[in-house]
Design a protein around this motif. Structure first.
Motif, PDB file in Angstrom:
ATOM      1  N   ASP A 128       0.767  -1.627   0.235  1.00  0.00           N
ATOM      2  CA  ASP A 128       0.096   0.344   0.145  1.00  0.00           C
ATOM      3  C   ASP A 128       0.979   1.249  -0.215  1.00  0.00           C
ATOM      4  O   ASP A 128       2.300   1.153   0.465  1.00  0.00           O
ATOM      5  CB  ASP A 128      -0.863   0.059   1.396  1.00  0.00           C
ATOM      6  CG  ASP A 128      -2.014   0.707   0.628  1.00  0.00           C
ATOM      7  OD1 ASP A 128      -2.983   1.619  -0.065  1.00  0.00           O
ATOM      8  OD2 ASP A 128      -3.330   1.043   1.981  1.00  0.00           O
ATOM      9  N   GLY A 129       0.302   2.519  -0.736  1.00  0.00           N
ATOM     10  CA  GLY A 129       1.089   3.757   0.255  1.00  0.00           C
ATOM     11  C   GLY A 129       0.983   4.470  -1.067  1.00  0.00           C
ATOM     12  O   GLY A 129       1.715   5.497  -1.533  1.00  0.00           O
ATOM     13  N   ALA A 130       0.502   4.076  -2.559  1.00  0.00           N
ATOM     14  CA  ALA A 130       0.445   4.859  -3.794  1.00  0.00           C
ATOM     15  C   ALA A 130      -0.022   5.668  -4.123  1.00  0.00           C
ATOM     16  O   ALA A 130       0.799   6.918  -4.309  1.00  0.00           O
ATOM     17  CB  ALA A 130      -0.304   3.686  -5.205  1.00  0.00           C
ATOM     18  N   LYS A 131      -1.455   6.113  -2.698  1.00  0.00           N
ATOM     19  CA  LYS A 131      -2.522   7.402  -3.341  1.00  0.00           C
ATOM     20  C   LYS A 131      -1.180   8.167  -2.616  1.00  0.00           C
ATOM     21  O   LYS A 131      -1.541   9.558  -2.843  1.00  0.00           O
ATOM     22  CB  LYS A 131      -3.582   6.933  -2.901  1.00  0.00           C
ATOM     23  CG  LYS A 131      -4.671   6.426  -4.477  1.00  0.00           C
ATOM     24  CD  LYS A 131      -5.406   5.808  -4.118  1.00  0.00           C
ATOM     25  CE  LYS A 131      -6.586   5.149  -4.733  1.00  0.00           C
ATOM     26  NZ  LYS A 131      -7.901   5.072  -4.834  1.00  0.00           N
ATOM     27  N   HIS A 132      -1.416   7.333  -1.261  1.00  0.00           N
ATOM     28  CA  HIS A 132      -0.067   8.687  -0.161  1.00  0.00           C
ATOM     29  C   HIS A 132       1.056   9.228  -1.300  1.00  0.00           C
ATOM     30  O   HIS A 132       1.107  10.711  -0.585  1.00  0.00           O
ATOM     31  CB  HIS A 132       0.029   8.136   0.735  1.00  0.00           C
ATOM     32  CG  HIS A 132       0.779   8.654   1.679  1.00  0.00           C
ATOM     33  ND1 HIS A 132       0.403   9.128   2.294  1.00  0.00           N
ATOM     34  CD2 HIS A 132       1.974   8.315   2.163  1.00  0.00           C
ATOM     35  CE1 HIS A 132       1.382   9.880   3.802  1.00  0.00           C
ATOM     36  NE2 HIS A 132       2.174   9.368   3.616  1.00  0.00           N
ATOM     37  N   ALA A 133       1.314   8.086  -1.311  1.00  0.00           N
ATOM     38  CA  ALA A 133       2.745   8.820  -2.071  1.00  0.00           C
ATOM     39  C   ALA A 133       2.613   9.827  -3.383  1.00  0.00           C
ATOM     40  O   ALA A 133       3.487  11.531  -3.025  1.00  0.00           O
ATOM     41  CB  ALA A 133       4.111   7.381  -2.574  1.00  0.00           C
ATOM     42  N   ALA A 134       1.687   9.677  -4.264  1.00  0.00           N
ATOM     43  CA  ALA A 134       1.382  10.425  -5.376  1.00  0.00           C
ATOM     44  C   ALA A 134       0.817  11.652  -4.660  1.00  0.00           C
ATOM     45  O   ALA A 134       1.473  12.864  -5.460  1.00  0.00           O
ATOM     46  CB  ALA A 134      -0.048   9.486  -6.090  1.00  0.00           C
ATOM     47  N   ALA A 135      -0.054  11.798  -3.951  1.00  0.00           N
ATOM     48  CA  ALA A 135      -1.008  12.905  -3.331  1.00  0.00           C
ATOM     49  C   ALA A 135       0.102  13.405  -2.675  1.00  0.00           C
ATOM     50  O   ALA A 135       0.394  15.059  -3.547  1.00  0.00           O
ATOM     51  CB  ALA A 135      -1.649  12.825  -2.306  1.00  0.00           C
ATOM     52  N   SER A 136       0.978  13.630  -1.918  1.00  0.00           N
ATOM     53  CA  SER A 136       2.808  14.521  -1.702  1.00  0.00           C
ATOM     54  C   SER A 136       3.417  14.961  -2.924  1.00  0.00           C
ATOM     55  O   SER A 136       3.821  15.625  -2.253  1.00  0.00           O
ATOM     56  CB  SER A 136       3.311  13.323  -0.926  1.00  0.00           C
ATOM     57  OG  SER A 136       4.343  13.545  -0.407  1.00  0.00           O
ATOM     58  N   ILE A 137       3.291  13.701  -3.555  1.00  0.00           N
ATOM     59  CA  ILE A 137       4.567  13.940  -5.037  1.00  0.00           C
ATOM     60  C   ILE A 137       3.855  15.677  -5.710  1.00  0.00           C
ATOM     61  O   ILE A 137       4.459  16.157  -6.192  1.00  0.00           O
ATOM     62  CB  ILE A 137       4.875  13.122  -5.685  1.00  0.00           C
ATOM     63  CG1 ILE A 137       5.621  12.826  -4.957  1.00  0.00           C
ATOM     64  CG2 ILE A 137       5.698  13.341  -7.346  1.00  0.00           C
ATOM     65  CD1 ILE A 137       6.101  10.542  -5.586  1.00  0.00           C
ATOM     66  N   LEU A 138       2.392  15.113  -6.110  1.00  0.00           N
ATOM     67  CA  LEU A 138       1.336  15.901  -6.710  1.00  0.00           C
ATOM     68  C   LEU A 138       0.906  17.413  -5.839  1.00  0.00           C
ATOM     69  O   LEU A 138       0.959  18.424  -6.416  1.00  0.00           O
ATOM     70  CB  LEU A 138       0.416  14.994  -6.972  1.00  0.00           C
ATOM     71  CG  LEU A 138       0.632  14.277  -8.240  1.00  0.00           C
ATOM     72  CD1 LEU A 138      -0.467  13.684  -8.884  1.00  0.00           C
ATOM     73  CD2 LEU A 138       1.429  14.570  -9.693  1.00  0.00           C
ATOM     74  N   TYR A 139       0.984  17.492  -4.655  1.00  0.00           N
ATOM     75  CA  TYR A 139       0.668  18.818  -4.220  1.00  0.00           C
ATOM     76  C   TYR A 139       1.801  19.413  -4.116  1.00  0.00           C
ATOM     77  O   TYR A 139       1.640  20.531  -4.445  1.00  0.00           O
ATOM     78  CB  TYR A 139       0.285  18.534  -3.322  1.00  0.00           C
ATOM     79  CG  TYR A 139       0.091  19.401  -1.437  1.00  0.00           C
ATOM     80  CD1 TYR A 139      -0.194  20.661  -2.070  1.00  0.00           C
ATOM     81  CD2 TYR A 139       1.045  20.201  -0.879  1.00  0.00           C
ATOM     82  CE1 TYR A 139      -0.418  21.838  -1.948  1.00  0.00           C
ATOM     83  CE2 TYR A 139       1.189  20.953   0.038  1.00  0.00           C
ATOM     84  CZ  TYR A 139       0.607  22.134  -0.712  1.00  0.00           C
ATOM     85  OH  TYR A 139       0.919  22.830   0.191  1.00  0.00           O
TER      86      TYR A 139
END
Length: 206
Positions: A128-139
């Motif tokens: 798990d963690g894909a959406k969390h990592a993506a959110a962090s990077i994209l923000y």
């Protein structure tokens, strides 16, 4: 109009010559962009000596400036990261910190240097963690001036615990394949729009 240029910053902890799931998934995005006439490049960050700090050039043997030149020339910037303990890699964090270090620089209109550049993210890993990592990077990229189109997080994660990697078990995943297409075509579409009609320098100069 000149060709759209796209660069992937591959934040795998492995150097070139070592198999990278993040690189394989990122390459699928770049292949679609190339088929549409874009010029593409993949940069394996682990191959470079990137100093810690919040500055464009940390001096001595810092090799970030040569990476930053290629980012400056790009219309599309994609950060690819593996997941470790549910988080983006340390190299992905380092890249964002170094990008932030140049966020006070401006283009010829006085806007942040990253204005009119389009960003996306590729994530591979286990559990798990894909959406969390993506959110962090994209923000983080949006905050310093990049444009974020819809649906530009292409990712694949395996089942809980040890198991197949993306190369071994994810390449035929329909959900991932659909997001690879959305990432490629949505970033390309926005990049072309912004190249033809950049964001006006009104209310956003530094």
């Amino acid at each position: 109009m000149s060709a759209i240029k796209a660069v992937v910053l591959n934040a795998s902890l492995k150097s070139s010559g070592e198999e990278s799931n993040t690189e394989v998934l990122s390459a699928e995005v770049l292949e679609l962009l190339e088929n549409e006439g874009a010029e593409t490049e993949m940069i394996r960050l682990a191959d470079y000596n990137i100093a810690f700090g919040i500055a464009e050039d940390m001096g001595e043997e810092d090799e970030w400036p040569q990476i930053f030149e290629r980012i400056e020339a790009a219309d599309i910037v994609i950060i690819g990261t593996p997941l470790w303990l549910g988080e983006k890699s340390s190299l992905a964090t380092l890249a964002i910190e170094r990008l932030y270090g140049s966020s006070s620089e401006t283009n010829d209109k006085g806007q942040a240097i990253y204005y009119n550049k389009v960003a996306g993210v590729v994530v591979t890993g286990n559990e798990d963690g894909a959406k969390h990592a993506a959110a962090s990077i994209l923000y983080g990229l949006s905050h310093i001036g990049f444009v974020i189109p819809p649906n530009v997080d292409a990712y694949w994660v395996g089942e809980a615990g040890p198991g197949p990697s993306y190369i071994e078990g994810g390449k035929e995943n329909d959900f991932t394949k659909s997001h690879v297409k959305m990432l490629a075509y949505n970033t390309l579409h926005l990049a072309k729009m912004l190249k033809a009609q950049p964001i006006p320098a009104e209310g956003n100069v530094m």
